[in-house]
Design an enzyme around this catalytic site. Structure first.
Site, mmCIF file in Angstrom:
data_model
loop_
_atom_site.group_PDB
_atom_site.id
_atom_site.type_symbol
_atom_site.label_atom_id
_atom_site.label_comp_id
_atom_site.label_asym_id
_atom_site.label_seq_id
_atom_site.Cartn_x
_atom_site.Cartn_y
_atom_site.Cartn_z
ATOM 1 N N GLU A 26 -0.372 39.387 -47.890
ATOM 2 C CA GLU A 26 -0.853 40.469 -46.616
ATOM 3 C C GLU A 26 -2.059 41.191 -46.362
ATOM 4 O O GLU A 26 -2.676 41.495 -45.555
ATOM 5 C CB GLU A 26 -0.063 41.755 -47.283
ATOM 6 C CG GLU A 26 1.198 41.732 -47.381
ATOM 7 C CD GLU A 26 1.569 41.511 -45.896
ATOM 8 O OE1 GLU A 26 1.452 41.650 -44.907
ATOM 9 O OE2 GLU A 26 3.323 40.768 -46.659
ATOM 10 N N HIS A 29 -2.714 38.555 -43.773
ATOM 11 C CA HIS A 29 -3.019 39.243 -42.445
ATOM 12 C C HIS A 29 -4.018 40.327 -41.860
ATOM 13 O O HIS A 29 -4.630 40.296 -40.772
ATOM 14 C CB HIS A 29 -1.641 39.787 -42.248
ATOM 15 C CG HIS A 29 -0.632 38.680 -42.367
ATOM 16 N ND1 HIS A 29 -0.348 38.073 -41.881
ATOM 17 C CD2 HIS A 29 0.480 38.927 -42.913
ATOM 18 C CE1 HIS A 29 0.341 36.964 -41.448
ATOM 19 N NE2 HIS A 29 1.167 37.501 -42.582
#
Length: 441
Positions: A26, A29
Site C-alpha cells: 500500500e 500506491h
C-alpha cells in the site's frame, strides 16, 4: 528480545508477516499517488472496523481488525462501483492513463522491490548454501556424458580455477560459458582430466549431487504424514539404495500415487515406513513428490555485487515459477491441493519465525513475490484488473461505462470470495480434517 519472543507465536508471526507485506504494497500506491498530485483520503492496514485511526492533513491513517489485506483510498476512485467526481485536478480520474497505471502498478512493484532488497541483505549478510565436495553427474546423452564425465565424479579444477564446493563449481561453469574447457576430476581415488568441447546448448548437461538429507518438510504432504524430520538421512527408496538427493528424487518421481517402502537414519537409528508420493504433472506424464527439500550444506560468503545479481535472479525465477504454476493450474496439469491459504501462511510464518531472522526474512521475500504476481493477475478488484481496465481505456480512448465496470467488479469480487473460501477449505482439509481422518483410521 520481547519482539523475538512474540514472533515465536504463530498468530503473532502471521499478523506481523501480513502487516509488513500489506504496508509495503500500500505504501507503493500511496507514494506514487502523492507524488502525482492525487489526494489520498485513507491509508488502511486491514479491513473492517478500525482499531485505531489518526488523520494527518487530508489523509486518515488507520489499522483495522481483519489483517487479510489493506487499501489506499484515493479521491475519485472506488474499488467496487463508481464514485462521484467533480473534475478537480487532485482526483484520480483527472490524471492521464499512464499516471493512473503508475499508481496501480506501484503496489506490486514495491513488493518486488522489498523482496529484492531483503534477498540482497540475506545473501550479503549470511552468504549462500553450498555443498562440499563438488560431486557431479552427467545427464544421459548430454555433452558431459559423451565427454566421459561419470556419475559421482568430484570436480577439483575447471581450466585451472580451483573448485572446492558446489558454489565455486557454479561460478567456474558460468565463467567458461559455452566455450568448453578442461575438467580435473577425482574418480575412485585417481585424478583424471576430461575436456568438454564447446557447446551450442544451454549448459553441458551436468547436475550437482547433494546429500539425501531432509531439510524442509512441507506440512500436509506424505513426508510429514510419515513423520520424516529435518536431518533425516534417506538411504533407501523402493528398495533401491540412495547415495544422493538426485538418485532419491529420481526414484520418488518414478512412483506417483503408488505406495513404496522408504528407509532413513535418524541419530544413528535406522527407521523405515511406507509412503505414497503424490502425482504432479510434468509434461505429458505424472511424477511423484513427497514434500521435502534438501538440508543446508556449508555457508559461502559472497560479495555485494554477486548478492545483487543473485537476488535479482531469485526474484525473477520465483516470479516465473508462480506464473508457470498458475498456467499449469488452469490447464489441469497441477492439482488445486497445492494451493495454500491463510492457515498455511500462518503455519509457515510461525515456523520461519522460530527458525530465526534469516529464515523469516527469506520467507517474507518469497511471500512478497507471490503477493506481487498474484496482484498482477487481471482479475477485477485486483491491481491486475485495474491495469487491464486502464489498458483498454488507453486503446479505446475512453473508459468503459460505469455500469460495465461495476458489473465486472462484482464478478471479480465473486471470484475472489470463491477463491478465498476454496483455499481456506483446502487448508482445513490438509491441516485439520486430514489428521482427524487419520486419527479415526
Amino acid at each position: 528480545i520481547l519482539m523475538e519472543t512474540l514472533l515465536l507465536s504463530t498468530p503473532v508471526a502471521f499478523v506481523f508477516t501480513l502487516g509488513i507485506l500489506i504496508f509495503v504494497h500500500e505504501l507503493g500506491h500511496f507514494l506514487v499517488a502523492r507524488w502525482s498530485g492525487i489526494r489520498v483520503e485513507r491509508f488502511s492496514i486491514g479491513f473492517g472496523p478500525k482499531i485505531i485511526a489518526h488523520t494527518v492533513g487530508e489523509t486518515e491513517y488507520c489499522l483495522a481488525w481483519i489483517p487479510l489485506g489493506g487499501y489506499v483510498k484515493v479521491a475519485g476512485m472506488a474499488d467496487v462501483g463508481s464514485e462521484e467526481t467533480t473534475g478537480e485536478p487532485w482526483e484520480y480520474p483527472s490524471k492521464p492513463v499512464l499516471v493512473r497505471m503508475a499508481v496501480i502498478g506501484a503496489g506490486p512493484f514495491m513488493n518486488f522491490l522489498f523482496a529484492f532488497l531483503a534477498l540482497v541483505f540475506l545473501f550479503d549478510s549470511y552468504g549462500i548454501n553450498a555443498y562440499r565436495p563438488a560431486l557431479i553427474s552427467p545427464q544421459p546423452e548430454s555433452v558431459a556424458d559423451y565427454s566421459g564425465i561419470e556419475y559421482g565424479d568430484e570436480v577439483i579444477r575447471i581450466n585451472d580455477q580451483l573448485v572446492s564446493d558446489t558454489h565455486s563449481f557454479s561460478k567456474a561453469i558460468k565463467d567458461i560459458g559455452n566455450s568448453g574447457g578442461r575438467f580435473d576430476i577425482m574418480r575412485n581415488g585417481y585424478e583424471l582430466t576430461v575436456t568438454l568441447p564447446p557447446s551450442a546448448e544451454v549448459g553441458y548437461g551436468l547436475e550437482m549431487l547433494i546429500p539425501a538429507t531432509v531439510g524442509e518438510v512441507l506440512s500436509g504432504k506424505p513426508a510429514a504424514s510419515l513423520g520424516l524430520k529435518q536431518g533425516d538421512q534417506i538411504v533407501s527408496v523402493a528398495k533401491n539404495t540412495i547415495d544422493s538427493w538426485l538418485t532419491m528424487s529420481n526414484e520418488i518421481r518414478r512412483h506417483p500415487n503408488r505406495e513404496i517402502p522408504i528407509e532413513w537414519f535418524r541419530d544413528g537409528i535406522k527407521m523405515s515406513g511406507s509412503i505414497v508420493p503424490y502425482g504432479v504433472a510434468s509434461g505429458d506424464s505424472l511424477v511423484g513428490q513427497i514434500g521435502i527439500g534438501p538440508t543446508e550444506g556449508i555457508r559461502v560468503n559472497i560479495g555485494t555485487g554477486e548478492s545483487i545479481a543473485l537476488a535479482g535472479k531469485s526474484v525473477y525465477d520465483s516470479s516465473l515459477m508462480i506464473v508457470k504454476f498458475i498456467g499449469q493450474l488452469f490447464q489441469g496439469q497441477r492439482s488445486t491441493n497445492e494451493l495454500g491459504g491463510p492457515l498455511r501462511i500462518a503455519e509457515m510464518a510461525g515456523k520461519s519465525a522460530q527458525s530465526g531472522l534469516e529464515m523469516f526474512l527469506g520467507f517474507l521475500a518469497m511471500l512478497s513475490v507471490n503477493l506481487a504476481v498474484i496482484n498482477l493477475v487481471p482479475i477485477p478488484v485486483l491491481d491486475g484488473g485495474h491495469l487491464f481496465f486502464l489498458l483498454l481505456e488507453g486503446i479505446m480512448g475512453r473508459p468503459l461505462s460505469a455500469r460495465a465496470r461495476e458489473w465486472i467488479q462484482y464478478v471479480g469480487l465473486a471470484i475472489m470470495f470463491s477463491l478465498m473460501f476454496f483455499v481456506i477449505f483446502n487448508d482445513l482439509n490438509q491441516m485439520v480434517f486430514h489428521h482427524i481422518s487419520n486419527f479415526f483410521d
